[in-house]
Design a protein around this motif. Structure first.
Motif, PDB file in Angstrom:
ATOM      1  N   ALA A 154       0.838  -1.206   0.000  1.00  0.00           N
ATOM      2  CA  ALA A 154       0.000   0.000   0.000  1.00  0.00           C
ATOM      3  C   ALA A 154       0.872   1.256   0.000  1.00  0.00           C
ATOM      4  O   ALA A 154       0.588   2.227  -0.717  1.00  0.00           O
ATOM      5  CB  ALA A 154      -0.929  -0.015   1.215  1.00  0.00           C
ATOM      6  N   LEU A 155       1.945   1.244   0.793  1.00  0.00           N
ATOM      7  CA  LEU A 155       2.844   2.394   0.827  1.00  0.00           C
ATOM      8  C   LEU A 155       3.515   2.632  -0.524  1.00  0.00           C
ATOM      9  O   LEU A 155       3.760   3.773  -0.927  1.00  0.00           O
ATOM     10  CB  LEU A 155       3.911   2.185   1.902  1.00  0.00           C
ATOM     11  CG  LEU A 155       3.469   2.358   3.361  1.00  0.00           C
ATOM     12  CD1 LEU A 155       4.572   1.889   4.304  1.00  0.00           C
ATOM     13  CD2 LEU A 155       3.120   3.815   3.639  1.00  0.00           C
ATOM     14  N   SER A 156       3.804   1.540  -1.234  1.00  0.00           N
ATOM     15  CA  SER A 156       4.487   1.677  -2.521  1.00  0.00           C
ATOM     16  C   SER A 156       3.634   2.385  -3.559  1.00  0.00           C
ATOM     17  O   SER A 156       4.160   2.895  -4.555  1.00  0.00           O
ATOM     18  CB  SER A 156       4.909   0.303  -3.037  1.00  0.00           C
ATOM     19  OG  SER A 156       3.784  -0.446  -3.482  1.00  0.00           O
ATOM     20  N   LEU A 157       2.326   2.421  -3.346  1.00  0.00           N
ATOM     21  CA  LEU A 157       1.449   3.100  -4.298  1.00  0.00           C
ATOM     22  C   LEU A 157       1.575   4.617  -4.213  1.00  0.00           C
ATOM     23  O   LEU A 157       1.299   5.328  -5.183  1.00  0.00           O
ATOM     24  CB  LEU A 157      -0.016   2.688  -4.055  1.00  0.00           C
ATOM     25  CG  LEU A 157      -0.334   1.199  -4.241  1.00  0.00           C
ATOM     26  CD1 LEU A 157      -1.796   0.935  -3.890  1.00  0.00           C
ATOM     27  CD2 LEU A 157      -0.022   0.762  -5.666  1.00  0.00           C
ATOM     28  N   SER A 158       1.987   5.109  -3.036  1.00  0.00           N
ATOM     29  CA  SER A 158       2.083   6.559  -2.855  1.00  0.00           C
ATOM     30  C   SER A 158       3.504   7.057  -2.615  1.00  0.00           C
ATOM     31  O   SER A 158       3.787   8.237  -2.787  1.00  0.00           O
ATOM     32  CB  SER A 158       1.207   6.996  -1.677  1.00  0.00           C
ATOM     33  OG  SER A 158       1.605   6.339  -0.483  1.00  0.00           O
ATOM     34  N   SER A 159       4.411   6.152  -2.220  1.00  0.00           N
ATOM     35  CA  SER A 159       5.778   6.561  -1.908  1.00  0.00           C
ATOM     36  C   SER A 159       6.767   5.824  -2.792  1.00  0.00           C
ATOM     37  O   SER A 159       6.868   4.591  -2.722  1.00  0.00           O
ATOM     38  CB  SER A 159       6.106   6.281  -0.442  1.00  0.00           C
ATOM     39  OG  SER A 159       7.477   6.527  -0.189  1.00  0.00           O
ATOM     40  N   PRO A 160       7.532   6.526  -3.617  1.00  0.00           N
ATOM     41  CA  PRO A 160       8.504   5.853  -4.479  1.00  0.00           C
ATOM     42  C   PRO A 160       9.634   5.192  -3.707  1.00  0.00           C
ATOM     43  O   PRO A 160      10.331   4.341  -4.257  1.00  0.00           O
ATOM     44  CB  PRO A 160       9.026   6.990  -5.359  1.00  0.00           C
ATOM     45  CG  PRO A 160       8.772   8.236  -4.592  1.00  0.00           C
ATOM     46  CD  PRO A 160       7.507   7.980  -3.840  1.00  0.00           C
ATOM     47  N   VAL A 161       9.839   5.567  -2.448  1.00  0.00           N
ATOM     48  CA  VAL A 161      10.887   4.942  -1.642  1.00  0.00           C
ATOM     49  C   VAL A 161      10.624   3.449  -1.480  1.00  0.00           C
ATOM     50  O   VAL A 161      11.549   2.641  -1.411  1.00  0.00           O
ATOM     51  CB  VAL A 161      10.982   5.623  -0.265  1.00  0.00           C
ATOM     52  CG1 VAL A 161      11.960   4.899   0.638  1.00  0.00           C
ATOM     53  CG2 VAL A 161      11.401   7.083  -0.430  1.00  0.00           C
TER      54      VAL A 161
END
Length: 234
Positions: free
Chosen positions: A163-170
């Motif tokens: 889920a985080l990868s959808l909004s954060s490129p890190v």
């Protein structure tokens, strides 16, 4: 793009690159002059022997031609996870490779990387990511750590990281995300030989990855935090 297509596209004036156990070493001619070439092929898992072969080429180039640019061609699935390599000190061999590249940089050699295949984990960190400037082809795959491995290391649920990868490129793999973070300077398309010559012809610059990451919206804190630390404010 496979290696047989890449080399003539990058070096139409000719090259003398050897491929041994999917390790690339040699020299090539560009519009900006002669360059030393190191790299990996066929998604090589970089082990002790590979790291030592790469560093030997770098040191030989630095000894004979201190200011000759070094071009790194990256296609690696990461470090070799083998008992033999661990017992022989793969971490030390990777450090030796990184130090060899830093020595080359300090002697005046420009370091340029091109990710044309995969670039994963320690196999990428030990040489490709050491470059002053990193470029990639559109079809390349860039990820420092697979999300499943990241979940095991951080003890976070895989679903949360996804889920985080959808909004954060890190947290997200892919060339576009590394461009946003500033780690990859640009994606090369079209005339690869001209793109390489242009990269080699530009004067060496300070590390601008933090600035690019801020400008592109991929790393919003690194620039200001680093500046505060340098100024003694943190």
């Amino acid at each position: 793009m496979n290696l047989d297509q890449l080399l003539p596209a990058l070096f139409p004036a000719g090259h003398r690159i050897e491929r041994n156990d999917d390790v690339l070493t040699g020299t090539a001619t560009t519009a900006a002059g002669e360059v030393t070439v190191i790299g990996t092929a066929n998604k090589l898992e970089v082990g002790v022997d590979h790291a030592l072969a790469l560093s030997a080429c770098v040191l030989a180039s630095t000894r004979s031609h201190p200011t000759r640019p070094i071009v790194m061609l990256v296609d690696t699935a990461g470090q070799r996870l083998a008992r033999r390599d661990e017992l022989l000190g793969i971490n030390g061999c990777f450090a030796h490779l990184a130090r060899s590249l830093e020595l080359a940089r300090r002697r005046g050699a420009a370091l340029v990387s091109l990710v044309y295949g995969e670039s994963v984990s320690g196999g990428f960190l030990s040489f490709g990511l050491m470059a002053d400037r990193i470029f990639a082809l559109p079809e390349a795959q860039v990820r420092v750590m697979d999300l499943r491995a990241m979940a095991r290391v951080t003890k976070q649920p895989l679903e949360k990281l996804q889920a985080l990868s959808l909004s954060s490129p890190v947290f997200a793999p892919g060339v576009d995300n590394y461009v946003r973070m500033g780690a990859v300077e640009a994606v090369w398309q079209g005339d690869l030989a001209a793109a390489l010559a242009a990269a080699l012809s530009e004067p060496q610059r300070l590390d601008l990855r933090r600035e690019r990451g801020l400008e592109r919206g991929g790393r919003l804190l690194a620039h200001d935090v680093a500046r505060a630390v340098a100024a003694g404010e943190a």
